[in-house]
Scaffold this motif. Structure first.
Motif, PDB file in Angstrom:
ATOM      1  N   ASP A 133       4.742   4.978   2.378  1.00  0.00           N
ATOM      2  CA  ASP A 133       4.212   6.339   2.328  1.00  0.00           C
ATOM      3  C   ASP A 133       4.831   7.072   1.149  1.00  0.00           C
ATOM      4  O   ASP A 133       5.857   6.679   0.599  1.00  0.00           O
ATOM      5  CB  ASP A 133       4.471   7.090   3.638  1.00  0.00           C
ATOM      6  CG  ASP A 133       5.950   7.263   3.921  1.00  0.00           C
ATOM      7  OD1 ASP A 133       6.554   8.187   3.342  1.00  0.00           O
ATOM      8  OD2 ASP A 133       6.509   6.478   4.709  1.00  0.00           O
ATOM      9  N   ALA A 164      -4.229  -1.698  -2.468  1.00  0.00           N
ATOM     10  CA  ALA A 164      -2.878  -2.251  -2.479  1.00  0.00           C
ATOM     11  C   ALA A 164      -2.559  -2.663  -3.911  1.00  0.00           C
ATOM     12  O   ALA A 164      -3.443  -3.111  -4.643  1.00  0.00           O
ATOM     13  CB  ALA A 164      -2.766  -3.449  -1.545  1.00  0.00           C
ATOM     14  N   LEU A 171      -4.074  -3.730   5.864  1.00  0.00           N
ATOM     15  CA  LEU A 171      -2.881  -3.545   6.678  1.00  0.00           C
ATOM     16  C   LEU A 171      -1.854  -4.625   6.348  1.00  0.00           C
ATOM     17  O   LEU A 171      -2.216  -5.726   5.917  1.00  0.00           O
ATOM     18  CB  LEU A 171      -3.256  -3.592   8.160  1.00  0.00           C
ATOM     19  CG  LEU A 171      -4.195  -2.474   8.635  1.00  0.00           C
ATOM     20  CD1 LEU A 171      -4.793  -2.819   9.988  1.00  0.00           C
ATOM     21  CD2 LEU A 171      -3.460  -1.144   8.694  1.00  0.00           C
ATOM     22  N   PRO A 172      -0.583  -4.359   6.548  1.00  0.00           N
ATOM     23  CA  PRO A 172       0.440  -5.335   6.160  1.00  0.00           C
ATOM     24  C   PRO A 172       0.487  -6.540   7.088  1.00  0.00           C
ATOM     25  O   PRO A 172       0.224  -6.447   8.288  1.00  0.00           O
ATOM     26  CB  PRO A 172       1.736  -4.524   6.238  1.00  0.00           C
ATOM     27  CG  PRO A 172       1.456  -3.440   7.233  1.00  0.00           C
ATOM     28  CD  PRO A 172       0.007  -3.099   7.050  1.00  0.00           C
ATOM     29  N   ASP A 216       0.231   5.226   1.142  1.00  0.00           N
ATOM     30  CA  ASP A 216      -0.715   6.142   1.774  1.00  0.00           C
ATOM     31  C   ASP A 216       0.047   7.139   2.633  1.00  0.00           C
ATOM     32  O   ASP A 216       1.249   6.965   2.880  1.00  0.00           O
ATOM     33  CB  ASP A 216      -1.694   5.365   2.660  1.00  0.00           C
ATOM     34  CG  ASP A 216      -2.684   4.538   1.868  1.00  0.00           C
ATOM     35  OD1 ASP A 216      -3.713   5.091   1.455  1.00  0.00           O
ATOM     36  OD2 ASP A 216      -2.425   3.330   1.664  1.00  0.00           O
ATOM     37  N   ARG A 269      -4.590   4.566   8.490  1.00  0.00           N
ATOM     38  CA  ARG A 269      -4.828   3.157   8.786  1.00  0.00           C
ATOM     39  C   ARG A 269      -6.031   2.619   8.021  1.00  0.00           C
ATOM     40  O   ARG A 269      -6.255   1.403   7.997  1.00  0.00           O
ATOM     41  CB  ARG A 269      -5.034   2.943  10.293  1.00  0.00           C
ATOM     42  CG  ARG A 269      -3.740   3.033  11.107  1.00  0.00           C
ATOM     43  CD  ARG A 269      -3.984   2.659  12.555  1.00  0.00           C
ATOM     44  NE  ARG A 269      -4.601   1.350  12.709  1.00  0.00           N
ATOM     45  CZ  ARG A 269      -3.927   0.191  12.719  1.00  0.00           C
ATOM     46  NH1 ARG A 269      -2.611   0.184  12.569  1.00  0.00           N
ATOM     47  NH2 ARG A 269      -4.565  -0.959  12.874  1.00  0.00           N
ATOM     48  N   SER A 308      -1.104  -7.822   2.191  1.00  0.00           N
ATOM     49  CA  SER A 308      -0.145  -6.766   1.881  1.00  0.00           C
ATOM     50  C   SER A 308       1.182  -7.069   2.561  1.00  0.00           C
ATOM     51  O   SER A 308       1.217  -7.538   3.703  1.00  0.00           O
ATOM     52  CB  SER A 308      -0.668  -5.407   2.348  1.00  0.00           C
ATOM     53  OG  SER A 308       0.334  -4.416   2.244  1.00  0.00           O
ATOM     54  N   LYS A 347       3.382  -1.356   4.310  1.00  0.00           N
ATOM     55  CA  LYS A 347       2.667  -0.081   4.268  1.00  0.00           C
ATOM     56  C   LYS A 347       3.692   1.006   3.958  1.00  0.00           C
ATOM     57  O   LYS A 347       4.508   1.365   4.817  1.00  0.00           O
ATOM     58  CB  LYS A 347       1.969   0.195   5.593  1.00  0.00           C
ATOM     59  CG  LYS A 347       1.222   1.518   5.648  1.00  0.00           C
ATOM     60  CD  LYS A 347       0.604   1.735   7.033  1.00  0.00           C
ATOM     61  CE  LYS A 347      -0.201   3.020   7.087  1.00  0.00           C
ATOM     62  NZ  LYS A 347       0.635   4.226   6.923  1.00  0.00           N
ATOM     63  N   THR A 399       0.843  -1.195   0.000  1.00  0.00           N
ATOM     64  CA  THR A 399       0.000   0.000   0.000  1.00  0.00           C
ATOM     65  C   THR A 399       0.880   1.248   0.000  1.00  0.00           C
ATOM     66  O   THR A 399       2.009   1.226   0.487  1.00  0.00           O
ATOM     67  CB  THR A 399      -0.928   0.035   1.227  1.00  0.00           C
ATOM     68  OG1 THR A 399      -0.133   0.061   2.423  1.00  0.00           O
ATOM     69  CG2 THR A 399      -1.832  -1.192   1.263  1.00  0.00           C
ATOM     70  N   LEU A 411      -6.865   1.702   4.909  1.00  0.00           N
ATOM     71  CA  LEU A 411      -6.135   1.446   3.673  1.00  0.00           C
ATOM     72  C   LEU A 411      -7.037   0.712   2.683  1.00  0.00           C
ATOM     73  O   LEU A 411      -7.298  -0.486   2.814  1.00  0.00           O
ATOM     74  CB  LEU A 411      -4.875   0.633   3.959  1.00  0.00           C
ATOM     75  CG  LEU A 411      -3.982   1.172   5.099  1.00  0.00           C
ATOM     76  CD1 LEU A 411      -2.740   0.307   5.247  1.00  0.00           C
ATOM     77  CD2 LEU A 411      -3.609   2.622   4.861  1.00  0.00           C
TER      78      LEU A 411
END
Length: 476
Positions: free
Chosen positions: A171, A71, A134-135, A61, A66, A166, A169, A59, A68
């Motif tokens: 950014d 992906a 979420l990962p 973001d 959180r 995933s 996560k 993902t 999300l």
């Protein structure tokens, strides 16, 4: 495509955004029945039988997010082109049609973001836990697989419900740094090349993307900081994957004769004419035959005159909304800024319409009837989404206006350097326009005879937090 301008911050004292929440009648919590339903669904909903956990999704973001929704995993295809795997959180699997939670999501419409916290579309037990991609955990998803050839054309679409996991996560800032250093993670190593290819194909269609810096209000200790930030290049590339998927969804719905499109009229010829007429005075080159989107993409938003040009270009992108249809496609199914039919399907945790548009696509792709609960909802969604879009925009603008007024409240009479972004195009009792200060990063009305696209000196005459109002006048 342009890189980000320098991020600018300035600290504001403690601000109470409660009045804004009350003014917009934003809900404070979920009804007990809706919350209970969400918690039970989070604990009991089974994951899909189809297993796609072998695909290394990631993902991208903002770092604190959180909820999300999306992906991706991008791969090059043999012989040229790319395969896009795009997993979207399967919200519909967790929301019972007609239940208490479903009813509450219709009341909310979308997640509304404020500096002191968001007003989520779904309870956190779903939006930031059981449904969020979420990962490191298995999640239910709707997986789009879109094949793109070497010139950016879509050549195949697959759609399924599947279990996914995933791997990380990421950014935007970190991904941009990795892209600049040539060390992107394998699942998104192709993002810059594919994103640029899709962006270029959009320009060829006549698409328009405004690289305008955004004003944000962020917490900073006991106060708040006002931030001016232009997007990283990878944010545009990331958006291109979402646009690709939205265009794929629109094609499925138009072929099937039922759906919900995100629509916008093509730019009006008179608006394009006004923008073209303003270009020479602002030092913007507009070669003969060049479409507006290419000219917009060529300018540097950090330049004062280019920023004024981009502010004018926003006039090209008016009238966005939703169009539902069943049995007959709309006369104009296109989205003027995308320059193609397009649908919202990639953010169902944060936007009500995406849940229904996705369900329509799944049914049409699978050759089965669209569920009655989804089909019956389509005619009501344009009005509901229009109302919630207004509320979300009012919250965003109101928070910035309040922060600007609080930030400047003790500086009435002070002078600042500013750039003129816009001037009144209709006669007013007191002429003026829109300016952008250098520091702090404030955009506000200024009265006086203003030279479009030029830098001037201005004096603050009003900073009223109660009215969320800031006003300048031109010095001298």
């Amino acid at each position: 495509m342009n890189g980000p301008v320098a991020t600018r911050r300035i600290l504001a004292p403690s601000i109470d955004f409660g009045a804004l929440r009350r003014e917009l009648e934003l809900p404070e919590q979920f009804p007990l029945a809706a919350q209970r339903e969400a918690d039970e669904s989070a604990a009991a909903t089974a994951l899909p039988a189809v297993d796609r956990t072998d695909i290394p999704f990631v993902t991208i973001d903002p770092p604190t997010s959180r909820d999300l929704d999306q992906a991706m995993c991008l791969r090059e295809r043999a012989g040229g082109g790319y395969r896009v795997h795009y997993a979207i959180a399967d919200v519909a699997a967790y929301v019972r049609p007609g239940g208490a939670l479903d009813t509450e999501t219709w009341r909310r419409g979308q997640t509304v973001y404020l500096p002191d916290g968001k007003v989520p579309l779904h309870p956190y037990s779903l939006s930031e836990d059981a449904v969020s991609l979420l990962p490191g955990v298995d999640r239910a998803a709707v997986v789009w697989t879109v094949d793109v050839d070497a010139d950016g054309s879509t050549v195949a679409i697959q759609l399924e419900r599947a279990k996914v996991r995933s791997r990380a996560k990421l950014d935007y800032a970190g991904v941009q740094a990795d892209a600049d250093a040539g060390r992107l993670a394998e699942p998104i190593a192709a993002l810059p090349a594919l994103g640029a290819l899709l962006f270029e194909r959009g320009l060829e269609r006549g698409a328009i993307s405004l690289p305008l810096p955004e004003q944000d209000v962020e917490p900073d200790g006991d106060g708040w900081r006002l931030v001016l930030r232009a997007p990283h290049a990878v944010e545009e590339y990331n958006a291109q994957i979402s646009l690709l998927t939205g265009m794929a969804a629109a094609s499925i719905m138009l072929t099937g004769g039922v759906g919900l499109l995100r629509t916008m009229p093509a730019p009006r010829s008179e608006a394009v004419g006004r923008l073209r007429a303003a270009a020479p005075a602002l030092g913007i080159e507009w070669p003969d035959g060049q479409p507006a989107g290419r000219v917009v993409a060529s300018v540097d938003p950090a330049d004062a005159r280019a920023a004024a040009f981009l502010d004018h270009a926003a006039e090209l992108m008016r009238g966005a909304g939703y169009t539902a249809f069943d049995g007959k496609a709309p006369d104009d199914p296109g989205h003027g800024a995308v320059a193609a039919p397009y649908a919202h399907v990639t953010a169902p945790l944060r936007r009500l319409a995406d849940r229904y548009a996705t369900e329509v696509c799944l049914a049409l792709y699978g050759g089965v009837e669209v569920p009655d609960w989804a089909r019956a909802a389509l005619p009501r969604l344009p009005e509901v989404m229009s109302g919630t879009d207004r509320a979300a925009s009012a919250a965003e603008r109101g928070a910035v206006d309040l922060t600007e007024a609080v930030l400047l409240a003790g500086r009435v009479g002070d002078e600042f350097d500013a750039a003129v972004l816009d001037v009144d195009d209709r006669p007013k009792k007191v002429p003026g326009g829109l300016i952008a200060l250098d520091e702090p990063p404030v955009r506000a009305r200024c009265e006086g005879d203003l030279p479009l696209g030029e830098r001037i000196r201005v004096r603050l005459v009003t900073a009223d937090p109660a009215q969320r109002r800031v006003l300048f006048t031109r010095s001298g």
